[in-house]
Design a protein around this motif. Structure first.
Motif, PDB file in Angstrom:
ATOM      1  N   ILE A 276       5.827  -5.254   9.329  1.00 16.33           N
ATOM      2  CA  ILE A 276       5.456  -6.650   9.027  1.00 16.33           C
ATOM      3  C   ILE A 276       4.072  -6.957   9.595  1.00 16.33           C
ATOM      4  O   ILE A 276       3.920  -7.775  10.509  1.00 16.33           O
ATOM      5  CB  ILE A 276       6.508  -7.637   9.564  1.00 16.33           C
ATOM      6  N   PHE A 277       3.061  -6.282   9.085  1.00 17.73           N
ATOM      7  CA  PHE A 277       1.690  -6.518   9.512  1.00 17.73           C
ATOM      8  C   PHE A 277       0.769  -6.481   8.298  1.00 17.73           C
ATOM      9  O   PHE A 277       1.101  -5.885   7.267  1.00 17.73           O
ATOM     10  CB  PHE A 277       1.237  -5.458  10.535  1.00 17.73           C
ATOM     11  N   GLY A 278      -0.409  -7.101   8.436  1.00 21.64           N
ATOM     12  CA  GLY A 278      -1.452  -6.992   7.429  1.00 21.64           C
ATOM     13  C   GLY A 278      -1.012  -7.396   6.042  1.00 21.64           C
ATOM     14  O   GLY A 278      -0.474  -8.494   5.827  1.00 21.64           O
ATOM     15  N   ILE A 279      -1.216  -6.496   5.086  1.00 22.73           N
ATOM     16  CA  ILE A 279      -0.923  -6.790   3.687  1.00 22.73           C
ATOM     17  C   ILE A 279       0.565  -7.052   3.483  1.00 22.73           C
ATOM     18  O   ILE A 279       0.955  -7.859   2.630  1.00 22.73           O
ATOM     19  CB  ILE A 279      -1.392  -5.620   2.783  1.00 22.73           C
ATOM     20  N   ASN A 280       1.417  -6.390   4.271  1.00 25.16           N
ATOM     21  CA  ASN A 280       2.858  -6.618   4.147  1.00 25.16           C
ATOM     22  C   ASN A 280       3.231  -8.039   4.556  1.00 25.16           C
ATOM     23  O   ASN A 280       4.105  -8.669   3.953  1.00 25.16           O
ATOM     24  CB  ASN A 280       3.635  -5.616   5.003  1.00 25.16           C
ATOM     25  N   LEU A 282       1.257 -10.630   4.266  1.00 28.01           N
ATOM     26  CA  LEU A 282       0.791 -11.501   3.179  1.00 28.01           C
ATOM     27  C   LEU A 282       1.754 -11.447   1.987  1.00 28.01           C
ATOM     28  O   LEU A 282       2.020 -12.467   1.347  1.00 28.01           O
ATOM     29  CB  LEU A 282      -0.613 -11.086   2.749  1.00 28.01           C
ATOM     30  N   MET A 283       2.287 -10.254   1.692  1.00 28.87           N
ATOM     31  CA  MET A 283       3.261 -10.130   0.607  1.00 28.87           C
ATOM     32  C   MET A 283       4.531 -10.916   0.926  1.00 28.87           C
ATOM     33  O   MET A 283       5.087 -11.599   0.058  1.00 28.87           O
ATOM     34  CB  MET A 283       3.594  -8.655   0.386  1.00 28.87           C
ATOM     35  N   LYS A 284       4.977 -10.820   2.167  1.00 28.40           N
ATOM     36  CA  LYS A 284       6.174 -11.554   2.581  1.00 28.40           C
ATOM     37  C   LYS A 284       5.926 -13.058   2.500  1.00 28.40           C
ATOM     38  O   LYS A 284       6.789 -13.824   2.068  1.00 28.40           O
ATOM     39  CB  LYS A 284       6.557 -11.152   4.005  1.00 28.40           C
ATOM     40  N   ARG A 285       4.740 -13.478   2.913  1.00 30.78           N
ATOM     41  CA  ARG A 285       4.396 -14.901   2.882  1.00 30.78           C
ATOM     42  C   ARG A 285       4.340 -15.421   1.447  1.00 30.78           C
ATOM     43  O   ARG A 285       4.817 -16.526   1.147  1.00 30.78           O
ATOM     44  CB  ARG A 285       3.047 -15.107   3.577  1.00 30.78           C
ATOM     45  N   LEU A 286       3.749 -14.638   0.542  1.00 36.47           N
ATOM     46  CA  LEU A 286       3.678 -15.032  -0.859  1.00 36.47           C
ATOM     47  C   LEU A 286       5.080 -15.134  -1.453  1.00 36.47           C
ATOM     48  O   LEU A 286       5.382 -16.079  -2.195  1.00 36.47           O
ATOM     49  CB  LEU A 286       2.845 -14.018  -1.645  1.00 36.47           C
ATOM     50  N   PHE A 287       5.925 -14.168  -1.137  1.00 37.92           N
ATOM     51  CA  PHE A 287       7.317 -14.199  -1.600  1.00 37.92           C
ATOM     52  C   PHE A 287       8.020 -15.459  -1.092  1.00 37.92           C
ATOM     53  O   PHE A 287       8.753 -16.122  -1.840  1.00 37.92           O
ATOM     54  CB  PHE A 287       8.043 -12.950  -1.109  1.00 37.92           C
ATOM     55  N   ASP A 288       7.800 -15.812   0.185  1.00 39.00           N
ATOM     56  CA  ASP A 288       8.416 -17.009   0.761  1.00 39.00           C
ATOM     57  C   ASP A 288       7.976 -18.277   0.036  1.00 39.00           C
ATOM     58  O   ASP A 288       8.796 -19.155  -0.259  1.00 39.00           O
ATOM     59  CB  ASP A 288       8.060 -17.123   2.254  1.00 39.00           C
TER      60      ASP A 288
END
Length: 485
Positions: A276-280, A282-288
């Motif tokens: 759960i760092f960097g681009i991952n 951001l991907m998690k945040r976008l999904f949220d």
């Protein structure tokens, strides 16, 4: 069973069975493993056929070209690629989505190249090809996800579907591994070999003989340092069709998934960095953001009805806001529908003696007298947590993650740092969540050790696929009212 007391022509006290007769028994000795592989192949073939057929019907047609004419080679290439990637082995993880996507992409590429060389310009359109590629992943991934959930339920309620195993090690290590096995529901402990009773240095033959007599599928070595003759033990069990699995000495905390890499002839285990760092992130945040917005719109009628019910059934505000501790120890106000009387915070001091959580760090009481009648209903179905979608949209929380602790619980954990391991504070290195692994795995537990264990499992094993799986399992847990307070 092979007589392990036989010797070869040189008088060596190990197994003399012909190695050419043992290979097939290793994988197929247990019928359930074979049945699982057959079911998976049939399921994947059905999903592949459906996805290609639908794509051919919906996509741009090509005169004289139909997918049905090439279905057999398509299925052969796709199933062969999945088999090579290990999707029909004994791995309990049926829905490894990232690896599945890569494998299907490889299969699609092979099909494309073959079509170009054998039928250039006369095959399917690009729209059909791209659509089939996406549907292959969605159909196979969805089917395997459903089968994974079904398998978990079958193993949970029917021990006959759990693989029998034998544990070998010291008493304490065996105890730790047994707890791990009980959580997984994949295996059942058939028997144990306590190394405080057995001496592997002088009784290795008897140990191997006993293991073979138990007809187990695997041997879990819980204490590796106590085995001097690992290669002889491994060879003897492998020849008998029994797998050998080494368990790390420290099983209290989960480890990051490892991959075996060779350095010259020596196998090593490489652990990747935390995910759960960097681009991952951001991907998690976008999904949220996307998921929280969609969920808020879909559930807006329930949110409005709940707000009216809370206001009309008890005095006080509709929402309850409490300071919680989130990312990096920062405090923020979490939103919930009010489920308690107005002076609930003051009454908690009087109820501290009734706290049911082991260790006293968290505060929970099953029959909490402060909860209102409507509050009991809201808590039973976790409706009181829905306003935290606002915290997700504000970036203070995630849909999935460790639950944010109240300031009281956080300060208690700081006061008892000597009693608990420092690893627990890694939970504050990620965004807290509305739901998490504890909510779907051990929601009824009042043991703080188990709660923090599942937090660590989530942090170390995070993926978007895991987030989606937890969200779907949360729906099931809420509907069935499992472990609700």
């Amino acid at each position: 069973m092979t007589d392990l007391k036989k010797t070869d022509t040189l008088g060596n006290p190990w197994q003399t069975e012909d190695i050419r007769a043992t290979n097939l028994s290793v994988r197929w000795q247990h019928s359930l493993i074979g049945i699982q592989s057959i079911v998976l192949v049939g399921l994947d073939m059905a999903m592949l056929y459906a996805s290609w057929t639908i794509s051919d019907m919906v996509g741009t047609p090509v005169a004289g070209a139909h997918v049905a004419n090439s279905m057999i080679p398509i299925l052969a290439v796709s199933i062969g690629t999945l088999a090579t990637a290990g999707f029909y082995g004994t791995d309990d993880k049926l829905n490894r989505f990232s690896k599945l996507f890569k494998s299907l992409t490889v299969a699609q590429t092979v099909v494309l190249i073959a079509a170009f060389f054998y039928q250039p310009g006369l095959w399917i359109s690009r729209s059909v090809f791209v659509m089939a590629w996406l549907l292959n992943f969605l159909f196979i991934g969805g089917a395997r996800f459903a089968l994974d959930l079904l398998t978990i339920q079958l193993r949970k309620h029917n021990p006959v579907f759990q693989h029998p195993v034998l544990l070998l090690g010291t008493q304490q290590d065996i105890h730790n591994v047994k707890k791990l096995i009980e959580r997984s529901k994949q295996f059942k402990v058939d028997s144990i070999i306590d190394l405080s009773i057995w001496d592997l240095h002088t009784q290795l033959e008897q140990v191997i003989q006993y293991i073979c007599s138990r007809q187990v599928s695997e041997v879990f070595v819980c204490t590796q340092d106590s085995i001097d003759n690992q290669i002889i033990l491994f060879w003897s069990l492998k020849a008998a069709g029994i797998h050998l699995r080494m368990i790390p000495a420290e099983t209290q905390l989960p480890q990051r998934s490892a991959e075996t890499k060779m350095i010259e002839e020596i196998p090593t285990s490489r652990f990747k960095s935390l995910p759960i760092f960097g681009i991952n992130f951001l991907m998690k945040r976008l999904f949220d953001l996307i998921a929280a917005t969609v969920i808020s719109i879909l559930l807006s009628p329930i949110l409005i009805a709940t707000a009216i019910a809370v206001k009309k059934t008890s005095s006080g505000p509709i929402f309850y806001r409490q300071y919680r501790v989130g990312l990096k120890g920062n405090r923020f106000q979490v939103w919930k529908f009010r489920t308690m009387v107005e002076n609930a915070s003051e009454l908690q001091k009087e109820l501290e003696a009734q706290n049911e959580v082991k260790g006293g760090v968290l505060f929970k009481i099953k029959e909490d007298p402060r909860i209102t009648k409507i509050g009991k209903f809201l808590r039973k179905y976790s409706i009181d947590e829905l306003p935290q979608l606002m915290n997700v949209l504000q970036g203070q929380m995630s849909l999935v993650g460790p639950r944010p602790l109240p300031v009281r619980d956080y300060e208690r954990s700081l006061e008892n740092m000597e009693q608990f391991s420092r690893e627990r504070f890694l939970r504050y290195e990620v965004l807290p969540g509305i739901t998490g692994l504890w909510q779907v795995k051990g929601r009824s537990s009042v043991d703080s050790d188990e709660i923090f264990y599942w937090d660590m499992v989530y942090i170390l094993q995070w993926s978007l696929a895991l987030d989606l799986k937890i969200l779907l399992q949360t729906i099931k847990v809420v509907i069935s009212k499992e472990g609700s307070y």
